[in-house]
Scaffold this motif. Structure first.
Motif, short mmCIF file in Angstrom:
data_model
loop_
_atom_site.label_atom_id
_atom_site.label_comp_id
_atom_site.label_asym_id
_atom_site.label_seq_id
_atom_site.Cartn_x
_atom_site.Cartn_y
_atom_site.Cartn_z
N THR A 1 37.66 43.56 1.86
CA THR A 1 37.86 42.44 2.55
C THR A 1 36.46 41.47 1.82
O THR A 1 36.65 40.18 1.39
CB THR A 1 37.64 42.36 3.80
OG1 THR A 1 38.57 43.08 4.17
CG2 THR A 1 37.75 40.94 4.71
N ILE A 2 35.41 42.03 1.78
CA ILE A 2 34.23 41.45 1.14
C ILE A 2 34.44 40.96 -0.25
O ILE A 2 34.24 39.76 -0.70
CB ILE A 2 32.68 42.26 1.34
CG1 ILE A 2 32.64 42.53 2.90
CG2 ILE A 2 31.74 41.52 0.50
CD1 ILE A 2 31.70 43.55 3.05
N TYR A 3 35.20 41.65 -1.02
CA TYR A 3 35.32 41.29 -2.34
C TYR A 3 36.27 40.20 -2.65
O TYR A 3 36.33 39.39 -3.39
CB TYR A 3 35.64 42.45 -3.13
CG TYR A 3 35.64 42.19 -4.65
CD1 TYR A 3 34.49 42.48 -5.46
CD2 TYR A 3 36.72 42.16 -5.37
CE1 TYR A 3 34.30 42.17 -6.68
CE2 TYR A 3 36.69 42.12 -6.82
CZ TYR A 3 35.61 42.01 -7.38
OH TYR A 3 35.45 41.75 -8.73
N THR A 4 37.04 40.14 -1.58
CA THR A 4 38.03 39.03 -1.63
C THR A 4 37.39 37.72 -1.41
O THR A 4 37.97 36.77 -2.06
CB THR A 4 39.23 39.46 -0.41
OG1 THR A 4 40.04 40.45 -0.58
CG2 THR A 4 40.09 38.29 -0.36
N PHE A 5 36.65 37.74 -0.51
CA PHE A 5 35.75 36.56 -0.14
C PHE A 5 34.90 36.02 -1.48
O PHE A 5 34.88 34.90 -1.89
CB PHE A 5 34.98 36.57 1.12
CG PHE A 5 35.69 36.41 2.41
CD1 PHE A 5 36.33 35.39 2.54
CD2 PHE A 5 35.94 37.57 3.36
CE1 PHE A 5 37.22 35.35 3.83
CE2 PHE A 5 36.53 37.57 4.36
CZ PHE A 5 37.27 36.39 4.62
N ILE A 6 34.30 37.17 -2.00
CA ILE A 6 33.53 36.88 -3.30
C ILE A 6 34.47 36.27 -4.37
O ILE A 6 34.08 35.17 -5.04
CB ILE A 6 32.90 38.11 -3.68
CG1 ILE A 6 31.72 38.43 -2.82
CG2 ILE A 6 32.17 38.03 -5.06
CD1 ILE A 6 31.06 39.87 -3.03
N VAL A 7 35.74 36.84 -4.47
CA VAL A 7 36.60 36.33 -5.56
C VAL A 7 37.25 34.86 -5.19
O VAL A 7 37.03 33.95 -6.07
CB VAL A 7 37.83 36.97 -5.77
CG1 VAL A 7 38.85 36.48 -6.77
CG2 VAL A 7 37.41 38.59 -6.38
N ILE A 8 37.53 34.52 -3.67
CA ILE A 8 37.62 33.25 -3.41
C ILE A 8 36.35 32.26 -3.84
O ILE A 8 36.68 31.30 -4.26
CB ILE A 8 38.08 33.17 -2.20
CG1 ILE A 8 39.45 34.01 -1.75
CG2 ILE A 8 38.15 31.89 -1.45
CD1 ILE A 8 39.84 34.28 -0.55
N ILE A 9 35.26 32.92 -3.32
CA ILE A 9 34.02 31.71 -3.61
C ILE A 9 33.94 31.53 -5.26
O ILE A 9 33.51 30.41 -5.46
CB ILE A 9 32.65 32.32 -2.94
CG1 ILE A 9 33.08 32.23 -1.44
CG2 ILE A 9 31.59 31.57 -3.38
CD1 ILE A 9 32.11 33.15 -0.51
N ALA A 10 33.75 32.63 -5.92
CA ALA A 10 33.76 32.44 -7.53
C ALA A 10 34.78 31.36 -8.02
O ALA A 10 34.58 30.57 -8.74
CB ALA A 10 33.90 33.65 -8.14
N ALA A 11 36.08 31.45 -7.60
CA ALA A 11 36.96 30.60 -7.82
C ALA A 11 36.90 29.11 -7.37
O ALA A 11 37.05 28.24 -8.44
CB ALA A 11 38.45 31.23 -7.15
N ILE A 12 36.40 29.05 -6.34
CA ILE A 12 36.15 27.67 -5.88
C ILE A 12 34.73 26.93 -6.56
O ILE A 12 34.87 26.07 -6.96
CB ILE A 12 35.78 27.35 -4.23
CG1 ILE A 12 37.30 28.01 -3.73
CG2 ILE A 12 35.40 26.41 -3.99
CD1 ILE A 12 37.17 27.99 -2.08
N ILE A 13 33.81 27.90 -6.90
CA ILE A 13 32.73 27.44 -7.71
C ILE A 13 32.97 27.14 -8.96
O ILE A 13 32.43 26.31 -9.58
CB ILE A 13 31.49 28.28 -7.55
CG1 ILE A 13 30.98 28.39 -6.25
CG2 ILE A 13 30.39 27.95 -8.57
CD1 ILE A 13 29.74 29.42 -5.96
N SER A 14 34.18 27.70 -9.60
CA SER A 14 34.45 27.54 -11.12
C SER A 14 35.09 26.15 -11.20
O SER A 14 35.27 25.47 -12.19
CB SER A 14 35.25 28.65 -11.54
OG SER A 14 36.55 28.47 -10.91
N TRP A 15 35.45 25.75 -9.97
CA TRP A 15 35.94 24.03 -9.92
C TRP A 15 35.32 23.11 -10.49
O TRP A 15 35.61 21.85 -10.94
CB TRP A 15 36.67 23.77 -8.89
CG TRP A 15 38.08 24.83 -8.64
CD1 TRP A 15 38.59 25.47 -9.37
CD2 TRP A 15 38.77 24.73 -7.33
NE1 TRP A 15 39.74 26.02 -8.71
CE2 TRP A 15 39.62 25.70 -7.48
CE3 TRP A 15 38.60 24.24 -5.97
CZ2 TRP A 15 40.56 26.29 -6.34
CZ3 TRP A 15 39.33 24.38 -4.92
CH2 TRP A 15 40.49 25.63 -5.36
#
Length: 102
Positions: A20-34
């Motif tokens: 679950t924590i890693y899911t949030f990390i991936v989502i945040i990294a994807a949003i930051i890459s925008w």
């Protein structure tokens, strides 16, 4: 054998939290890459250092080069599958080792 069963159940619960924590990390990294993040920012460096080891092989396996990077989506689907398959299987195994019924 109940100790081993409890250990497996506890490990499954911890693994679920980690997913679950890693899911949030991936989502945040994807949003930051925008946006165009500062590559020297410690948070950005942490996010990329944690996500890139799993995203890079997925990008290499993708046959199409799309203008949008869908590797985070594929990684999230893999995590979702593991949470729905691996975690319940481990919990059921733990209960069976304990000799109980779910």
């Amino acid at each position: 054998m109940f100790i081993l069963g409890n250990l497996i159940i506890a490990l499954a619960s911890i693994l679920d939290i980690v997913f679950t924590i890693y899911t949030f990390i991936v989502i945040i990294a994807a949003i930051i890459s925008w946006v165009n993040p500062d590559p020297y920012n410690p948070i950005v460096r942490f996010l990329y250092s944690v996500t890139e080891p799993l995203l890079r092989p997925i990008r290499r396996l993708l046959p199409l080069r799309l203008p949008v990077d869908i590797s985070p989506l594929i990684l999230l689907l893999i995590i979702y599958f593991l949470q729905r398959f691996l975690i319940p299987s481990l919990i059921e195994l733990g209960y069976r080792i304990k000799g109980g019924i779910i």
